[in-house]
Design an enzyme around this catalytic site. Structure first.
Site, mmCIF file in Angstrom:
data_model
loop_
_atom_site.group_PDB
_atom_site.id
_atom_site.type_symbol
_atom_site.label_atom_id
_atom_site.label_comp_id
_atom_site.label_asym_id
_atom_site.label_seq_id
_atom_site.Cartn_x
_atom_site.Cartn_y
_atom_site.Cartn_z
ATOM 1 N N GLY A 70 2.116 0.910 -0.792
ATOM 2 C CA GLY A 70 0.668 0.800 -0.940
ATOM 3 C C GLY A 70 0.203 1.265 -2.308
ATOM 4 N N GLY A 127 -3.394 0.070 -5.037
ATOM 5 C CA GLY A 127 -4.794 0.473 -5.068
ATOM 6 C C GLY A 127 -5.008 1.812 -4.394
ATOM 7 C CB SER A 159 -6.296 10.668 7.656
ATOM 8 O OG SER A 159 -7.645 10.586 8.038
ATOM 9 C CE1 TYR A 171 -5.750 5.094 8.435
ATOM 10 C CE2 TYR A 171 -7.257 6.902 8.900
ATOM 11 C CZ TYR A 171 -6.415 6.240 8.027
ATOM 12 O OH TYR A 171 -6.238 6.718 6.749
ATOM 13 C CE LYS A 175 -2.989 7.310 7.694
ATOM 14 N NZ LYS A 175 -2.004 7.251 6.583
#
Length: 252
Positions: free
Chosen positions: A19, A22, A143, A156, A160
């Protein structure tokens, strides 16, 4: 990328940042490159030329982190490796998907947990051959949803959260091979994925009200911590998750 009060030297080090085209991944790739590392990045598009950004500094590999064959191909294409940074993926909600849908949930887990495990497992033998002072190193990008239940992000957030467990388990399993595994948990940090949140004045104000340092993060905040955790200065740190959030996670 340089910090005035500290210098990292990763000359000759082989780094893979998934990844890395960006957001946080791009900042981490830039930081390692500036420190002398040979950096490979992955993205979802066929080639680096398919991106508007100039990615000519890096070796580029296409990766669909949800696809087992794609993961196997990337692992096979890496000849040697000292550092693996797992940053690929996006919150399905940011793609306009309903994370309460079971199929979307499965995609999130594949993207942020099982895909990460598969890539780690395939690259572990190469990481074990690293001659870095602190040994081979894996950094998983977690996160704030790893710690808190967020209604919009059940898929998500669950993935995470699982990533923290994976970090701990692999750190114990691979310690005797000289491979350290840590995670960074990013607070609200400027990126393409978080742009809608930062643009929402109500959400942004509520977040900042809980951040003691009084600002949102920038990708360089995450990159600096990653470079430290992979360095010899962190050679006795493994299995840990470092929140990088301006104090959000400890503020009442």
């Amino acid at each position: 990328m340089k910090w005035n009060d500290i210098t990292f030297d990763y000359t000759g080090t082989a780094v893979l940042v998934t990844g890395g085209t960006g957001g946080l991944g791009a900042a981490i790739a830039v930081a390692f490159t500036a420190a002398g590392a040979q950096v490979t990045i992955t993205g979802t598009r066929a080639s680096a030329a398919d991106y508007a950004e100039d990615l000519s500094t890096y070796h580029y590999l296409q990766l669909d982190i949800e696809d087992c064959a794609s993961i196997e191909a990337v692992a096979a294409a890496i000849p040697t490796l000292d550092i693996l940074v797992n940053c690929a993926g996006v919150a399905p909600a940011a793609m306009g998907l309903d994370e309460s849908d079971p199929d979307v949930f499965d995609r999130a887990v594949a993207m942020h947990l099982t895909g990460v495990h598969r890539l780690c497992a395939r690259l572990a033998p190469k990481l074990a051959q690293s001659c870095l002072p602190g040994g081979g190193s894996v950094i998983n990008v977690a996160s704030m949803s790893s710690f808190f239940g967020i209604g919009l992000l059940p898929a998500y957030g669950t993935a995470k959260t699982g990533l923290l467990g994976l970090t701990r388990a692999l750190s114990v399993r691979w310690a005797q091979q000289g491979v350290r595994v840590n995670a960074v948990a990013a607070g609200l940090t400027a990126s393409k994925m978080t742009a809608p949140l930062l643009a929402n004045e109500q959400i942004n104000a509520a977040n900042l009200a809980r951040v003691p340092l009084g600002r949102n993060g920038v990708p360089q905040d995450i990159a600096g911590a990653v470079l430290f955790l992979c360095s010899g200065a962190a050679s006795w740190i493994t299995g840990q998750t470092l929140p990088i959030d301006g104090g959000f996670s400890i503020s009442g």
